[in-house]
Design a protein around this motif. Structure first.
Motif, PDB file in Angstrom:
ATOM      1  N   LYS A 138     -20.248  11.918 -30.937  1.00  0.00           N
ATOM      2  CA  LYS A 138     -19.561  12.908 -30.905  1.00  0.00           C
ATOM      3  C   LYS A 138     -18.424  13.148 -31.526  1.00  0.00           C
ATOM      4  CE  LYS A 138     -22.600  16.104 -28.371  1.00  0.00           C
ATOM      5  NZ  LYS A 138     -22.982  16.043 -26.851  1.00  0.00           N
ATOM      6  N   MET A 139     -17.390  11.549 -30.338  1.00  0.00           N
ATOM      7  CA  MET A 139     -16.403  11.593 -30.700  1.00  0.00           C
ATOM      8  C   MET A 139     -15.653  10.904 -31.757  1.00  0.00           C
ATOM      9  SD  MET A 139     -13.680   9.155 -27.709  1.00  0.00           S
ATOM     10  CE  MET A 139     -13.650  10.432 -26.983  1.00  0.00           C
ATOM     11  N   ALA A 140     -16.910  10.183 -32.595  1.00  0.00           N
ATOM     12  CA  ALA A 140     -16.246   9.741 -34.155  1.00  0.00           C
ATOM     13  C   ALA A 140     -16.312  11.034 -34.582  1.00  0.00           C
ATOM     14  CB  ALA A 140     -17.365   9.278 -34.602  1.00  0.00           C
ATOM     15  N   GLU A 141     -16.785  11.692 -34.772  1.00  0.00           N
ATOM     16  CA  GLU A 141     -17.118  13.267 -35.993  1.00  0.00           C
ATOM     17  C   GLU A 141     -15.708  14.133 -35.121  1.00  0.00           C
ATOM     18  OE1 GLU A 141     -19.219  14.321 -38.177  1.00  0.00           O
ATOM     19  OE2 GLU A 141     -20.625  12.582 -38.102  1.00  0.00           O
ATOM     20  N   ALA A 142     -15.453  13.967 -34.395  1.00  0.00           N
ATOM     21  CA  ALA A 142     -14.119  14.221 -34.165  1.00  0.00           C
ATOM     22  C   ALA A 142     -12.527  13.690 -34.236  1.00  0.00           C
ATOM     23  CB  ALA A 142     -14.241  14.364 -32.280  1.00  0.00           C
TER      24      ALA A 142
END
Length: 420
Positions: A400-404
């Motif tokens: 999720k953080m990588a996508e953000a």
């Protein structure tokens, strides 16, 4: 041969006395040095606690600070040691070759060491740490093991003096690298260098459960890479794709060699002290500029301390490698822009994730020094926090953080292309 019983008893008593000295505040059997300090020519020399490690003399900070008229306290953040006088304020940090004086950061050649809650500083560093303004300052006499006023130099034969009131590690120097002749409008954002922090012999911060920072940031960086590839139009490089140690200056050198349009360094945060570890949590994105608060300053000092693991050839000149002259930072505005975009995207796509302060900060991170492109450092969360360390190690949370982060980079590209 008969030995007088009184002599034997005296020897035993002396041995016991020495063993007691070795056990008080120092741990097991360090090597000691006899060091004296003289504040001015009118003062008598006084003894200070000292020990020898790796053939270098270290003096106890409490003894030196008291002799020089400073008050020494531990900070709210437990790994800081604060020195105050009527005209001076100094902060040292455990395990790092950095200290600050009145909001200016300086580098030492030797890392202070902590023994039984007492910080010991290399005697050769004392003149630089405690010299201020037009004060003629102190010097360390290696031969005589004396810290004394510079005005007394030349009065003793056979001296070997170390230290100067003009610190040769002052940060008022620009980066050793030569920047481009002039800043032009940013090109299209196509080439991205991702920098997973630490690696190899440098584990980075370590959580309460033994989770190592280096093992969190690498898979996260790989996920960011995959996310950017999926979005198309990017060429992505990583400073490391395996568990290897990369010196700090080599990371930005790599980014410059690839003519990167954006440099993103990925880390996990940490603090000391049981209460602080329970309280401190949240992500924060930094760009290179003068730190505005003590917390950000200390975070940068911790990240910068990895230099102590580097070979001398990688450290380069201390005159040049000390933090960049921030006035000459060409891409300050763009770096701030991308920092804000990443923080906003994390806040939007991960609303339950905590932001540290406002989610964006500025500090003197050496790994961002000398980069010829917008550059940011992401502290993804506090690995020192009992619960947040588990989130940081969770693959779904990392994704999720990588996508953000990837979405924010796309937004930054769009903003540059529109000329905003």
């Amino acid at each position: 041969m008969l030995i007088n019983e009184n002599v034997v008893a005296h020897i035993k008593n002396r041995l016991v006395f020495l063993l007691i000295l070795m056990s008080i505040g120092f741990g097991a059997f360090p090597t000691y040095a006899v060091v004296t300090l003289q504040k001015s020519s009118a003062d008598r020399p006084i003894p200070v606690r000292a020990l020898i490690r790796n053939n270098q003399v270290y003096v106890a900070l409490p003894s030196v600070s008291a002799a020089l008229g400073y008050t020494l306290t531990r900070g709210n953040i437990s790994f800081t040691h604060n020195l105050k006088s009527q005209t001076d304020s100094i902060v040292l940090i455990e395990g790092a070759a950095w200290y600050t004086r009145d909001d200016t950061t300086y580098q030492m050649r030797a890392v202070p060491i902590l023994r039984s809650d007492t910080l010991f500083v290399a005697a050769s560093e004392i003149p630089g740490v405690f010299t201020q303004g037009n004060d003629p300052g102190l010097l360390w006499d290696e031969v005589r093991k004396v810290i004394e006023p510079r005005l007394l130099v030349g009065l003793h034969a056979g001296t070997s003096l170390v230290g100067s009131p003009v610190r040769d590690s002052q940060p008022h120097l620009k980066s050793s690298a030569v920047p481009p002749a002039a800043k032009e409008k940013l090109p299209l954002i196509r080439t991205i260098v991702l920098d997973p922090g630490h690696g190899g012999k440098d584990p980075g911060a370590i959580g309460p459960d033994g989770i190592q920072e280096k093992n969190i940031v690498l898979p996260l960086a790989l996920m960011v890479r995959d996310g950017l590839k999926a979005r198309g139009g990017f060429k992505i490089y990583l400073t490391r794709e395996t568990d290897v140690f990369i010196p700090l200056r080599q990371r930005t050198k790599f980014a410059n060699s690839k003519k990167a349009d954006l440099f993103v360094s990925i880390h996990a945060n940490s603090v000391g002290g049981q209460q602080r570890q329970k309280d401190a949590k949240g992500y924060k994105i930094y760009f290179l500029s003068q730190a505005k608060n003590e917390e950000d300053k200390l975070i940068a000092m911790r990240e910068n301390s990895v230099v102590d693991m580097e070979a001398e050839t990688d450290k380069g000149s201390y005159l040049q490698n000390i933090l960049v002259d921030l006035v000459g930072n060409e891409y300050l505005a763009e770096s701030e822009d991308v920092s804000i975009l990443i923080a906003e995207e994390i806040a939007t796509s991960m609303p339950s994730t905590v932001a540290l302060n406002k989610g964006v900060g500025q500090a003197n991170f050496w790994v961002l020094n000398g980069s010829y492109m917008p550059s940011v450092l992401i502290e993804t969360g506090f690995i020192s926090h009992p619960e947040e360390q588990k989130l940081l190690a969770d693959k779904s949370y990392q994704r999720k953080m990588a996508e953000a982060i990837a979405d924010a980079v796309v937004q930054f590209r769009q903003k540059i292309e529109k000329g905003l």
